[in-house]
Design a protein around this motif. Structure first.
Motif, short mmCIF file in Angstrom:
data_model
loop_
_atom_site.label_atom_id
_atom_site.label_comp_id
_atom_site.label_asym_id
_atom_site.label_seq_id
_atom_site.Cartn_x
_atom_site.Cartn_y
_atom_site.Cartn_z
N ALA A 1 2.59 4.15 -1.03
CA ALA A 1 2.84 3.88 0.44
C ALA A 1 2.32 2.48 0.00
CB ALA A 1 1.84 4.34 1.36
N ALA A 2 1.86 1.21 -0.28
CA ALA A 2 1.13 -0.11 -0.87
C ALA A 2 2.11 -0.48 -1.41
CB ALA A 2 -0.24 0.52 -0.98
N HIS B 1 4.70 -2.76 -3.60
CA HIS B 1 6.32 -3.13 -3.24
C HIS B 1 6.96 -3.68 -4.45
CE1 HIS B 1 3.75 -3.11 0.25
NE2 HIS B 1 5.36 -3.69 0.97
N GLY C 1 6.15 1.44 -0.18
CA GLY C 1 5.36 0.06 0.61
C GLY C 1 6.36 -0.22 1.08
#
Length: 271
Positions: A154-155, A157, A181
């Motif tokens: 989720a973090a 990129h 993310g």
């Protein structure tokens, strides 16, 4: 030789490529295939790099993107042994032809099928990223290393380049990517995407179409910085590989997190 090749790449970029940026005549841009452009700068850059590289290393061979476009058999030289230069004379040609950035000049030296050194020059911003097998990755002369932690899917990129994905697989990958993310389709320039992973501007990249001039230079740059470059089934990327699908990540844990999010049912079948 690292510095000599760097000087050659920069000279070609400054004397052949950059002077034509936003100055291309209509007849200096052609379409090799639908959506795949070549310009006079690509052609002249490749010729100049081939002359300079073979002069630096007598007896070496050159596999350039435009040479392969003219004769696909040239690509087979990569696996033939000895010293082979892989050249992308203008990476991001569509950007270049449209007057956009980024675009790069990329070179890799392959010895007996293994990548020994790599150079990527961001032409407009004049950032040079260099790697040598066993000696690390350097950007503008400063050593760079990938991040060593995994902040969780989720973090993360990065890039999910889905342009060439089969439609059904592309739909699934885009849906699964919502668990990350954030992601983009990329800047259409591998010479930008790989150094961005090495410097933690982004943490991963997923690509489908795998051509050696696009991925050989960057793969060494990411690995020598501490990252991972593997096919979707976990096989390590090599310059001779033609298998589609590649996942690049800042480290082993991030590779597993990104892979597990994009492909929760395991690696897709690749023809």
């Amino acid at each position: 030789m690292l510095d000599q090749v760097a000087d050659l790449v920069r000279e070609v970029a400054q004397t052949i490529v950059l002077p034509r940026f936003r100055r291309l005549a209509a007849d200096e841009v052609q379409q090799k295939a639908p959506g795949d452009l070549v310009t006079i700068a690509d052609q002249e850059s490749e010729r100049a790099l081939a002359r300079g590289l073979t002069a630096l290393l007598p007896g070496s061979l050159v596999v350039g993107e435009e040479a392969v476009a003219a004769d696909p058999a040239v690509r087979d030289l990569i696996g033939g042994g000895g010293a082979v230069w892989i050249v992308d004379p203008v990476d991001g040609t569509n950007n270049f032809a449209a007057g956009r950035t980024p675009f790069c000049v990329m070179v890799a030296l392959v010895r007996d099928g293994e990548t020994a050194a790599a150079w990527i020059l961001d032409v407009v911003d004049d950032h040079l990223t260099v790697a040598e097998a066993g000696s690390g990755t350097y950007r503008d002369g400063v050593r760079v290393k990938t991040r060593t932690d995994d902040p969780g899917a989720a973090a993360l990129h990065g890039v999910v380049s889905h342009k060439y994905l089969p439609e059904d697989l592309g739909n699934r990958v885009r849906a699964n990517a919502a668990g990350l993310g954030g992601y983009t389709a990329g800047k259409h320039c591998a010479g930008y995407e790989y150094p961005a992973i090495a410097t933690d501007e982004q943490q991963f990249g997923m690509f489908w179409r795998i051509l050696p001039w696009d991925h050989t230079p960057g793969s060494l740059i990411v690995r020598e910085a501490g990252g991972v470059v593997r096919h979707l089934d976990g096989a390590e990327y090599r310059p001779t590989n033609r298998q589609r699908g590649l996942l690049v990540a800042a480290n082993e844990d991030i590779w597993r997190s990104a892979h597990g999010t994009l492909f929760p049912d395991g690696a897709p079948a690749v023809e």
